[in-house]
Design an enzyme around this catalytic site. Sequence first.
Site, PDB file in Angstrom:
ATOM      1  N   ASP A 105       0.874  -1.168   0.000  1.00 53.22           N
ATOM      2  CA  ASP A 105       0.000   0.000   0.000  1.00 53.22           C
ATOM      3  C   ASP A 105       0.910   1.217   0.000  1.00 53.22           C
ATOM      4  O   ASP A 105       1.642   1.454   0.959  1.00 53.22           O
ATOM      5  CB  ASP A 105      -0.863  -0.046   1.270  1.00 53.22           C
ATOM      6  CG  ASP A 105      -2.158   0.698   1.117  1.00 53.22           C
ATOM      7  OD1 ASP A 105      -2.132   1.801   0.533  1.00 53.22           O
ATOM      8  OD2 ASP A 105      -3.192   0.184   1.595  1.00 53.22           O
ATOM      9  N   GLU A 270      -6.558   3.866  -5.672  1.00 51.57           N
ATOM     10  CA  GLU A 270      -7.759   4.078  -4.853  1.00 51.57           C
ATOM     11  C   GLU A 270      -8.380   5.405  -5.274  1.00 51.57           C
ATOM     12  O   GLU A 270      -7.773   6.464  -5.087  1.00 51.57           O
ATOM     13  CB  GLU A 270      -7.415   4.133  -3.360  1.00 51.57           C
ATOM     14  CG  GLU A 270      -8.686   4.209  -2.514  1.00 51.57           C
ATOM     15  CD  GLU A 270      -8.545   4.966  -1.200  1.00 51.57           C
ATOM     16  OE1 GLU A 270      -9.432   4.820  -0.351  1.00 51.57           O
ATOM     17  OE2 GLU A 270      -7.574   5.723  -1.028  1.00 51.57           O
ATOM     18  N   HIS A 331     -11.187  -1.808   4.039  1.00 52.37           N
ATOM     19  CA  HIS A 331     -11.029  -1.408   5.439  1.00 52.37           C
ATOM     20  C   HIS A 331     -11.640  -0.048   5.758  1.00 52.37           C
ATOM     21  O   HIS A 331     -11.525   0.425   6.876  1.00 52.37           O
ATOM     22  CB  HIS A 331      -9.534  -1.395   5.784  1.00 52.37           C
ATOM     23  CG  HIS A 331      -8.798  -0.349   5.002  1.00 52.37           C
ATOM     24  ND1 HIS A 331      -8.645  -0.421   3.636  1.00 52.37           N
ATOM     25  CD2 HIS A 331      -8.218   0.805   5.373  1.00 52.37           C
ATOM     26  CE1 HIS A 331      -7.999   0.636   3.208  1.00 52.37           C
ATOM     27  NE2 HIS A 331      -7.723   1.394   4.243  1.00 52.37           N
TER      28      HIS A 331
HETATM   29  C1  GLC Z   1      -7.388   5.976   2.169  1.00 54.89           C
HETATM   30  C2  GLC Z   1      -7.272   4.795   3.089  1.00 54.89           C
HETATM   31  C3  GLC Z   1      -7.824   5.178   4.427  1.00 54.89           C
HETATM   32  C4  GLC Z   1      -7.012   6.316   4.968  1.00 54.89           C
HETATM   33  C5  GLC Z   1      -6.990   7.480   3.992  1.00 54.89           C
HETATM   34  C6  GLC Z   1      -5.945   8.479   4.357  1.00 54.89           C
HETATM   35  O1  GLC Z   1      -8.694   6.305   1.901  1.00 54.89           O
HETATM   36  O2  GLC Z   1      -7.906   3.687   2.521  1.00 54.89           O
HETATM   37  O3  GLC Z   1      -7.836   4.101   5.311  1.00 54.89           O
HETATM   38  O4  GLC Z   1      -7.552   6.735   6.190  1.00 54.89           O
HETATM   39  O5  GLC Z   1      -6.673   7.048   2.697  1.00 54.89           O
HETATM   40  O6  GLC Z   1      -4.668   7.972   4.091  1.00 54.89           O
END
Ligand code: GLC
Length: 543
Positions: A105, A270, A331
Amino acid sequence: MMAAKPTTDVPWWKSGIIYQIYPRSFCDANGDGVGDIQGIISKLEYLEWLGVRAIWISPIFPSPMADFGYDVADYTNIDPIFGTMDDFDQLLQQAHARGLYVLLDFVPNHTSDRHPWFVESRRSQNSAKRNWYIWHDGKPDGSPPNNWKSVFGGDAWEWDADTGQYYYHGFLKEQPDLNWRNPDVKEAMYNAMRFWLDKGVDGFRVDVMWHLIKDLQLRDNPPNPEYTTSQPSYNQLLPVYSTDQPEVHAVVAEMRKVVDAYDHRVIIGEIYLPIQQLMAYYGPQNDGAHMPFNFLLLNTPWFAPEISAAIDQYEGALPADGWPNWVLGNHDQPRLISRVGEHQARIAAMLLLTLRGTPTLYYGDEIGMRDVPIPVEEIRDPQGIHMPNKDLSRDPCRTPMQWSAGPYAGFSTATPWLRVDRNYARINVEAQRNSYFSMLSFYRKLIHLRNQEPALNHGTYTPIGATEQLLAYRRDSPLGDSFMTVLNFTSRPCRFSQPAPPLTGEVVAATAPEWENMSIQSDIYLAGDEGVLIRLKYGKNTT
Ligand code: GLC
């Protein structure tokens, strides 16, 4: 060492299933109540047995854990809570030896406020790293430079009294945003990617990709006319200047070049955006992210006509050669079963695993784990803590994996960092692994079918029809094999009226065991919550 080479021309990330591990909650080998890398290693046998092809591990880098690892203080190391670099090397080696690919990640949008880069940046307005982050003077009245809000509640600007400027943080104030317009930042981050790629990591899930570049003029975001007070305060404005800026695509293309310098690697982005904006992340020549995550089904109401329309919209919007993917949980979202209900859980599994496109499976969904109610005093997630009374905590979907009926569900020998669901004595891997029609066996069966059958794996998708109750579609391989999926999204019986001539064949998987091996010659009468996967007698190219 690389993972075993794919056996077909289809790249592994198109043909395989990705399994997301939230490392704090997967398996705790050293008995401190938090999952770790050795814990993951001890479960590789399970993952291989399940049939997934890749694991994506949420961040394991050194971090003060303000956002549980999404606040990175060192991009090229391992946080001691998860283990050591030696542990990681072992994990990579052992995963690859089992033919499992490993995705990390990557969190490029922001660092931790403890990252040495930020510590240096906030030292003085003249710091050599000042321009690595987004610093700005306040307005003449001392208020923040603009109206942007933090995803986690409150203003997105934090005042730094020592140096007399504000810095921007799209998330927590402990997560200052990097300045991706600065070439030095880019180079430093690309080098971090190369560090892991050199080790043999198979790619990255890139965190909040659509946030990377912000409007150069820092213009105010407009109010969102559809905002209601039950929503997070972030939704008060439309983030049109703070996210999804046109220049982001050049950055994504550069990241792609970094991974393309290595063989068989992948970037998954993402991105929570409407479909047309999402598609742009594939890049104009398919030179962006290999797969921008498709979160469409996370928010589509669970009704056949809506689901059917969403699938067609997505299929229809995909660029030529853009490879689809499907996500039913992660998550940050309520658990699948807590969204669609227990009765529909198997329908959801069939949908995820028979659509065209790479499925991502969230740990625990394969045994039917649900959102766990967390008492207020036990809430750990900053999103839940910062916006109380809005039911936004992500803890319920992050509880320890339920491995057995033993203490703490076999997750740990110590009290886990988040409580275990009280149902663990019934809902666990051990109990389900040898039970023929458990949720786990059902997932495994579908996963193996998908792995073995080119039609399911990378064949075409053709909708056959949707009614108020059901959805039917077929998957056809160029080799001539074909499958049909028919799913009842309601708890009432329904009839699938066959076209003429009828599609005939044999049921190879179904939500209820009685259907298995049944021969299909005419209309199909499904009971409530039933779904069938049929191997068609005559494939598309043989009719
Ligand atoms: C993404 C992650 C999340 C995190 C956010 C800030 O959305 O999936 O868990 O809190 O980024 O990094």
